[in-house]
Structures are given as C-alpha cells and as structure tokens.
Design a protein around this motif. Structure first.
Motif, mmCIF file in Angstrom:
data_model
loop_
_atom_site.group_PDB
_atom_site.id
_atom_site.type_symbol
_atom_site.label_atom_id
_atom_site.label_comp_id
_atom_site.label_asym_id
_atom_site.label_seq_id
_atom_site.Cartn_x
_atom_site.Cartn_y
_atom_site.Cartn_z
ATOM 1 N N GLY A 1 49.757 42.358 38.824
ATOM 2 C CA GLY A 1 50.605 41.759 37.811
ATOM 3 C C GLY A 1 50.155 40.399 37.311
ATOM 4 N N LEU A 2 48.929 40.013 37.654
ATOM 5 C CA LEU A 2 48.406 38.726 37.172
ATOM 6 C C LEU A 2 47.714 38.869 35.824
ATOM 7 C CD1 LEU A 2 46.833 37.535 40.551
ATOM 8 C CD2 LEU A 2 48.924 36.649 39.486
ATOM 9 N N GLY A 3 47.255 40.087 35.527
ATOM 10 C CA GLY A 3 46.562 40.359 34.278
ATOM 11 C C GLY A 3 47.383 41.254 33.376
ATOM 12 N N GLN B 1 42.506 30.852 43.122
ATOM 13 C CA GLN B 1 43.180 29.838 42.308
ATOM 14 C C GLN B 1 44.185 30.479 41.355
ATOM 15 O OE1 GLN B 1 39.950 27.785 40.408
ATOM 16 N NE2 GLN B 1 39.395 26.626 42.234
ATOM 17 N N ILE B 2 43.809 31.613 40.772
ATOM 18 C CA ILE B 2 44.707 32.314 39.848
ATOM 19 C C ILE B 2 45.959 32.792 40.580
ATOM 20 C CG2 ILE B 2 44.942 34.412 38.445
ATOM 21 C CD1 ILE B 2 41.889 33.974 37.753
ATOM 22 N N MET B 3 45.783 33.312 41.786
ATOM 23 C CA MET B 3 46.943 33.750 42.585
ATOM 24 C C MET B 3 47.873 32.583 42.911
ATOM 25 S SD MET B 3 45.718 36.662 45.306
ATOM 26 C CE MET B 3 44.640 35.551 46.203
ATOM 27 N N ASN B 4 47.278 31.398 43.000
ATOM 28 C CA ASN B 4 48.065 30.208 43.329
ATOM 29 C C ASN B 4 48.553 29.446 42.105
ATOM 30 O OD1 ASN B 4 47.959 30.478 46.169
ATOM 31 N ND2 ASN B 4 45.889 29.660 46.207
#
Length: 247
Positions: A89-91, A64-67
């Motif tokens: 690069g999400l965090g 879900q976070i990737m999306n």
C-alpha cells in the motif's frame, strides 16, 4: 483591438506555463545516477517541472519510504521492492513498470588486470574485491550470485569489501582501494579505461529496474508527468546511451 488582445495572450502564455510547473521528489537507485540527471534536465526542458533527485541503495530507500520519507517516485534497482511497495500500500496500483534492464561488470582501473573471460577471479591474485552490499543493493546480490556460480565465493569472501551502494563500490575500484570489483555496466559504459569482464547474464538473477509512483505523489501532476516522461523516446534514448537495455 483584436491584435492587442492576441499579443497580451501571447505574453501571458509563458507565465501560465511557469505557474503550473511543479516539483517531484524522486528516490533513484545509485547505479542510475548519471542517466537520471540527464533525464531530469530533459524533463524540465520539456515540461517545466523540476525533479529533485536523491541517490542511494534501493534497500535503504525502501526502509526510508516505509518510515514516511517524502519521496513521491521510487526508481529501484530491482523489481522486488517496487512490487512490495505496491502490495503493502505504499505505491499506487498500476503505475509500476521496468524502466531499464541493468548488467553486471567486473572492472578494474588497472588496464592489464582483468582478462576478457574473468579468469582473474579464479587465480585470486588480488587482495581486495569490491561489491555493493547485497543487503541493500541488487547489484551486490548479482555479484554474490556470480561468485557462487563460479564456485569461488567461499575462497574470495575474505577479500570482499562492501560499498553501501554501487556508487561507493565503483569509487573503491576507481581510486584503487580495491584492485577490482563488480560494478554496474552503466558506470563504465562510456569509458575505455581499465579492464573488464562482462558477466554473462545467466550467472545472476535479471536486474529488472522498476519504478513506481508512491502514494505520496499520487496527486502531484509533476510526479505522474515524470513516469510518463520515462516512457518517452527522449528518455529511452538517454537510458540506452548509458548501456542499459529498454524493451
């Protein structure tokens, strides 16, 4: 005149505090549901900030976070996904740490079913054993590793029922849908009900539960305050009270 001014300032202080209170959206691994609720209450009392908590399997949250899901903090049940979030690069770099060390337990609502050494697994006199889905839940991975360590995975596999999360797995066992199952130690730590075998930690990969600030929460003071509060003695006491280790 000075006294009146001081009184006015005192009246304004609570209003100022409230006006600066914020909200943080936290994705929380299902095994940490109850501790997170207690921490959120203490967090609000201490800081004024609200923590909006969502619970579920770590793998599902990561997808879900990737999306583009709007979570600002990710409290995973493993180290793998927060590390990936940082690398991809999400965090936010430098914000990741272990907030708790989990443990696996074989548990049954039947007080006579499980012996202290877990020999019930090799006797296999049960029709269903519950585990969390290893594809999305780290505790499910630990369960599979344990069964393989014992050399009985292939024999037991036809009897396995998978919960989408460790919370659903616990529900399967507590309601009797499965006679026994591998659950998080924290889920049964505060009760003496049923029977259990504490799985030796050498049987599975350490469950290092990590948290990371997501890029979506980088500029949110409430999100950063949540991570700071997780390291406080107040939060650590709560975490330990559910049977987790904190180092």
């Amino acid at each position: 005149m000075l006294l009146r001014l001081l009184i006015c300032l005192l009246w304004l202080l609570p209003i100022t505090t409230i006006s600066h209170a914020g909200e943080v959206k936290v994705a929380v691994a299902a095994n940490f549901t109850e501790p997170a609720k207690d921490i959120a209450a203490a967090f609000k009392a201490r800081t004024g900030h609200e923590a909006s908590l969502s619970f579920g399997p770590s793998g599902q949250f990561y997808t879900q976070i990737m999306n583009g899901a709007p979570y600002e903090v990710f409290m995973s049940a493993d180290a793998e996904r927060p590390i990936k979030a940082e690398l991809e690069g999400l965090g936010v770099n430098g914000t990741r740490f272990v907030y708790a060390y989990g443990a696996l337990v074989l548990w049954s609502a039947d007080p006579k079913l499980i012996d202290p050494k877990g020999a019930v697994l090799k006797r296999a006199k049960f029709s269903k054993i519950a585990i969390a889905d290893p594809g999305t839940a780290p505790y499910g991975v630990a369960a599979v590793e344990t069964l393989k360590k014992l050399g009985i995975y292939e024999a037991v596999a036809p009897k396995i029922v998978k919960g989408t999360s460790i919370a659903q797995t616990y529900n399967f066992v507590s309601t009797g849908s499965a006679e026994l199952g591998f659950v998080a130690s924290s889920q049964v730590y505060r009760t003496k009900a049923g029977s259990r075998w504490i799985v030796p930690k050498s049987y599975y990969t350490p469950i290092d539960q990590q948290v990371i600030l997501l890029k979506t929460g980088d500029k949110n003071p409430a999100a950063r305050a949540w991570l700071t509060f997780l390291k406080s003695q107040e939060a650590i006491r709560i975490i330990r009270s559910y049977g987790y280790e904190v180092r």
